[in-house]
Write a protein that holds these residues in place. Structure first.
Motif, PDB file in Angstrom:
ATOM      1  N   ILE A 206     -26.017   6.826   7.905  1.00 15.00           N
ATOM      2  CA  ILE A 206     -24.796   7.711   7.828  1.00 15.00           C
ATOM      3  C   ILE A 206     -25.526   9.359   8.354  1.00 15.00           C
ATOM      4  CG2 ILE A 206     -23.611   9.240   6.257  1.00 15.00           C
ATOM      5  CD1 ILE A 206     -23.313   6.821   4.375  1.00 15.00           C
ATOM      6  N   ILE A 207     -26.780   9.342   8.041  1.00 19.68           N
ATOM      7  CA  ILE A 207     -27.375  10.700   8.522  1.00 19.68           C
ATOM      8  C   ILE A 207     -27.459  10.460  10.249  1.00 19.68           C
ATOM      9  CG2 ILE A 207     -29.665  12.010   8.567  1.00 19.68           C
ATOM     10  CD1 ILE A 207     -29.905  11.319   5.864  1.00 19.68           C
ATOM     11  N   THR A 208     -28.252   9.174  10.612  1.00 22.17           N
ATOM     12  CA  THR A 208     -27.904   9.169  11.855  1.00 22.17           C
ATOM     13  C   THR A 208     -26.820   9.319  12.705  1.00 22.17           C
ATOM     14  OG1 THR A 208     -29.980   7.550  12.023  1.00 22.17           O
ATOM     15  CG2 THR A 208     -28.781   7.427  13.884  1.00 22.17           C
ATOM     16  N   ALA A 209     -25.755   8.922  12.232  1.00 21.69           N
ATOM     17  CA  ALA A 209     -24.268   8.976  12.898  1.00 21.69           C
ATOM     18  C   ALA A 209     -23.863  10.441  12.864  1.00 21.69           C
ATOM     19  CB  ALA A 209     -23.464   7.960  12.167  1.00 21.69           C
ATOM     20  N   VAL A 210     -24.087  11.103  11.743  1.00 23.21           N
ATOM     21  CA  VAL A 210     -23.488  12.411  11.811  1.00 23.21           C
ATOM     22  C   VAL A 210     -24.287  13.490  12.916  1.00 23.21           C
ATOM     23  CG1 VAL A 210     -23.427  14.389  10.367  1.00 23.21           C
ATOM     24  CG2 VAL A 210     -22.606  12.278   9.408  1.00 23.21           C
ATOM     25  N   CYS A 211     -25.661  13.150  12.765  1.00 18.39           N
ATOM     26  CA  CYS A 211     -26.615  13.846  13.615  1.00 18.39           C
ATOM     27  C   CYS A 211     -26.183  13.699  15.143  1.00 18.39           C
ATOM     28  CB  CYS A 211     -28.031  13.717  13.410  1.00 18.39           C
ATOM     29  SG  CYS A 211     -28.662  14.163  11.796  1.00 18.39           S
TER      30      CYS A 211
END
Length: 583
Positions: A206-211
Motif C-alpha cells: 500500500i505504501i509503495t502504491a501511494v508513493c
C-alpha cells in the motif's frame, strides 16, 4: 561426480516452480540430515512445511483439501539444497484482493532472472478465499499489536532462563529433551513466522502504491526505515555499547589489538577491573543474543554463545569506528525523516479519503508487522539454539569417546539415526567421515537458482569454481534492488566469511554474499552495504534501514565481480552500484 545427496523430498507436479530465492538466506549451505527434519521426518511432514500450510489456512489463501497429506509442497530439498515452491507462494498474490502473483515475486524474490510466467490452472481462482483473505487484510490494517508474538517471545526467553544443567544429563536425556522441545514448539513458532511474514507485505504494498501515485516512489524505503524495536538490529546496538567500553580502556584496547582469536579466553583470564566489567556486560549480551550467528537455523552451526570470539570479532570492528557512527543516532535520524515524510504524503492524498485512510493505516501497520516479522524469526532462532546447545553437548561427549570425529557430526545423522546412535554408540562412526566428504562435494557444486517442470539432474551441476565470472570494468553499473536510501562512495571490501571481518575498516563498503545476523554488526562500521542476493523483506534490507546504512541487495555476483579494494558508489535509492575505479 556427485549425483545424489543423503536426503531429499518429493517435488510437487502441480506446483512445479521452485526457487532458492529467500530460502538461500535461511539455508545457504546443503541441508544437513538432522535439519531435514524441518521438512519431513519419521512422524510425517516437518514443522516448516506444516508452518507454511497452517499460515496459508489461517490467512485464507488455501484449504487443506488442496494439498496432499504426505508430500511436501511449499518446501523441497533436492540436489542437497532447500527450495521454496514459488508457485504455491504466488497463490497468495493471485487470490488476494488487489494483488497479483507478480507482487509476490517482487516482495520475496527480487529481480531474479529466468522467473517463469505465472500460469493460472484449473481451480486456482477461488472467489470465496479472496473474500476470506480480504477479511484477514482488514485485521492487518487495524490491529494495534501482536500479543501472540510477544507471548511466544516470553515463552522462549523463559526456556533460555530455565535451561537445565546439560552437563548433568545423560545422552538419552539430552536427546529426549531436544526432540521434545522441537516437537512441542517448532511448528507453532514457524507457523507464526510465516503468517506474519506474508502479512507484512500488505502495508509495504500500500505504501509503495501511494508513493508511486503521488510521484514519490523513492519515498517508500524512507517510510519503512527507522521503525525501532527490530529484533535483528538490537544486537548491533548492544555491541556498539560494548565497543565503547573497549574504547574507554587502554587495557581493553591492547587486548583487542592482539587479535580476536582467543580473545574471549584472554578476557576471562584477566582479573583487572576493566576486563571483569567488560566480561560481565558481554555475558549479559550472550545471554540475550547468544543464539545469533552464521547460518543460525542450522543446529550444526556455531553461534555467539558457542563461539564467543565470533561476537568479539564484530565488536572489534565497531570499536574502531568514530562515535558519530553510533547506530542509535542513525536510527533516530531515519525515524525523524520517516515521520516527516509520512505526514507530507498523507497531506498530499487528504482529498481522497479512502486512499488517505489506507495510507495512514498502512504506516501504522508497518510499525506493527515489520518488527513483528523479525521478532517471530528470533523466537524460532531462540528455540533452535536450545536444541543446538543440547546437541553440541552430545557431540562433544562423542568426540571424547571416539565415536564422533567432530562435535557437530550429529547433524550428519537423521533423527531416527541419531536416536539409534544414542542407544547404540558408534553405530555410524565409519560412515561419518564419508558423509562429511560428501557434504563438502555437494557444497562445491553450484545449484540452480530456480527450476520448474521437474527435478534437475544433480550430476549436471557445475562446480562453483568452474562458473565463469566476468569481472567489472571501470564505469560499469551493477543493478540491484534498493535497500536503504542514501548514497555513499568508498573502498569495497569483499568479505565472504563473517567469521573473519578484519579486512573491513570503518567507512569501507561491505560487499557480502549473503547476510544473516552474524553479518549485521559489520553494517555499523561500514559506509554502505552491497549483497549478492536479497529482496525487500530480506534481513540485509531490514537491518540496514534500522541502522541507516545505504544498502543494495540482489546485486548478482557482486562478491565475485567486484575486486577487493575497488572504489565504488552505492546508491540505496536506485539500487545502482557504480564502479568508480579499480584497484
Amino acid at each position: 561426480m556427485v549425483d545424489k545427496w543423503l536426503v531429499e523430498t518429493d517435488l510437487s507436479e502441480e506446483f512445479d516452480f521452485y526457487t532458492r530465492a529467500n530460502i538461500g538466506e535461511v539455508f545457504p549451505d546443503p541441508v544437513a540430515p538432522f535439519s531435514f527434519s524441518y521438512f519431513q521426518n519419521e512422524n510425517g511432514l516437518g514443522g516448516s512445511e506444516m508452518g507454511f500450510r497452517n499460515a496459508y489456512y489461517r490467512i485464507g489463501v488455501m484449504t487443506p483439501d488442496e494439498l496432499p497429506d504426505d508430500q511436501c509442497v511449499f518446501l523441497g530439498v533436492t540436489g542437497g539444497y532447500g527450495y521454496l515452491n514459488a508457485t504455491a507462494l504466488r497463490m497468495l498474490g493471485h487470490r488476494a484482493p488487489g494483488m497479483t502473483a507478480e507482487d509476490i515475486d517482487a516482495s520475496f524474490f527480487g529481480d531474479a532472472p529466468g522467473v517463469p510466467e505465472f500460469v493460472v490452472k484449473e481451480g486456482f481462482d477461488r472467489p470465496d478465499l479472496t473474500e476470506r483473505i480480504g477479511e484477514t487484510f482488514g485485521w492487518v490494517l487495524t490491529t494495534p499489536s501482536l500479543p501472540d508474538v510477544l507471548g511466544h517471545e516470553r515463552e522462549m526467553n523463559e526456556l533460555r532462563a530455565n535451561r537445565p544443567d546439560l552437563a548433568s544429563m545423560s545422552d538419552q536425556e539430552l536427546l529426549d529433551y531436544t526432540l521434545s522441545l522441537a516437537d512441542e514448539h517448532f511448528e507453532k513458532l514457524f507457523t507464526e513466522h510465516i503468517f506474519i511474514s506474508f502479512l507484512a507485505t500488505l502495508p509495504i504494498g500500500i505504501i509503495t502504491a501511494v508513493c508511486t501515485a503521488v510521484g514519490k516512489p523513492e519515498a517508500t524505503l524512507k517510510l519503512l526505515a527507522g521503525r525501532g524495536d527490530v529484533e535483528s538490529a538490537a544486537p548491533s546496538m548492544q555491541m556498539w555499547s560494548l565497543g565503547r567500553l573497549v574504547v574507554e580502556s587502554n587495557e581493553l584496547m591492547a587486548m583487542f589489538d592482539a587479535g580476536y582469536t582467543g580473545l574471549n579466553a584472554r578476557l576471562r583470564a584477566s582479573d583487572s577491573e576493566a576486563a571483569l566489567g567488560f566480561v560481565a556486560a558481554f555475558d549479559s549480551f550472550l545471554f540475550s543474543y547468544g543464539c545469533r550467528g552464521p547460518n543460525e537455523w542450522e543446529a550444526r552451526s556455531p553461534t555467539w554463545e558457542t563461539e564467543p570470539d565470533l561476537a568479539l570479532a564484530a565488536i572489534d570492528r565497531m570499536r574502531l569506528s568514530d562515535a558519530s557512527a553510533a547506530p542509535q543516532l542513525h536510527n533516530d535520524d531515519r525515524r525523524a525523516e520517516r515521520e516527516s515524510l509520512g505526514a507530507e504524503i498523507a497531506a498530499m492524498v487528504e482529498g481522497d479519503p479512502e486512499t488517505h485512510g489506507q495510507f495512514v493505516a498502512a504506516l501504522n501497520s508497518a510499525t506493527v508487522f515489520m518488527p513483528g516479522r523479525e521478532r517471530t524469526k528470533t523466537n524460532n532462532i531462540k528455540l533452535v539454539h536450545e536444541l543446538r546447545v543440547a546437541l553440541h553437548e552430545i557431540g562433544h561427549r562423542r568426540v571424547q569417546a571416539g565415536t564422533f570425529h567432530k562435535h557437530d557430526d550429529f547433524g550428519l545423522l537423521t533423527r531416527p539415526e541419531l536416536k539409534n546412535e544414542v542407544a547404540n554408540p558408534g553405530t555410524y562412526t565409519d560412515q561419518l567421515a564419508d558423509r562429511e566428504a560428501l557434504l563438502d562435494e555437494v557444497a562445491a557444486l553450484q545449484e540452480p537458482f530456480l527450476f520448474h517442470g521437474g527435478r534437475p539432474d544433480m550430476a549436471t551441476y557445475p562446480r562453483r569454481d568452474a562458473v565463469e565470472i566476468v569481472p567489472v570494468v571501470g564505469g560499469e553499473i551493477i543493478q540491484g534492488v534498493p535497500g536503504c536510501p542514501g548514497q555513499y562512495e568508498g573502498i569495497a571490501r569483499v568479505v565472504t566469511d563473517s567469521h573473519d571481518p578484519t579486512a573491513l575498516d570503518p567507512g569501507d563498503i561491505l560487499v557480502a554474499p549473503i547476510t544473516d545476523p552474524s553479518w549485521t554488526p559489520l553494517f555499523v562500521p561500514a559506509g554502505g552495504v552491497v549483497v549478492d542476493v536479497g529482496a525487500p523483506l530480506s534481513h540485509a534490507i531490514i537491518v540496514s534501514r534500522e541502522l541507516g546504512i545505504p544498502c543494495v541487495v540482489s546485486a548478482t555476483d557482486a562478491t565475485k565481480r567486484i575486486p577487493d579494494g575497488a572504489t565504488i558508489r552505492v546508491d540505496g535509492d536506485t539500487g545502482a552500484v557504480t564502479i568508480l575505479a579499480l584497484p
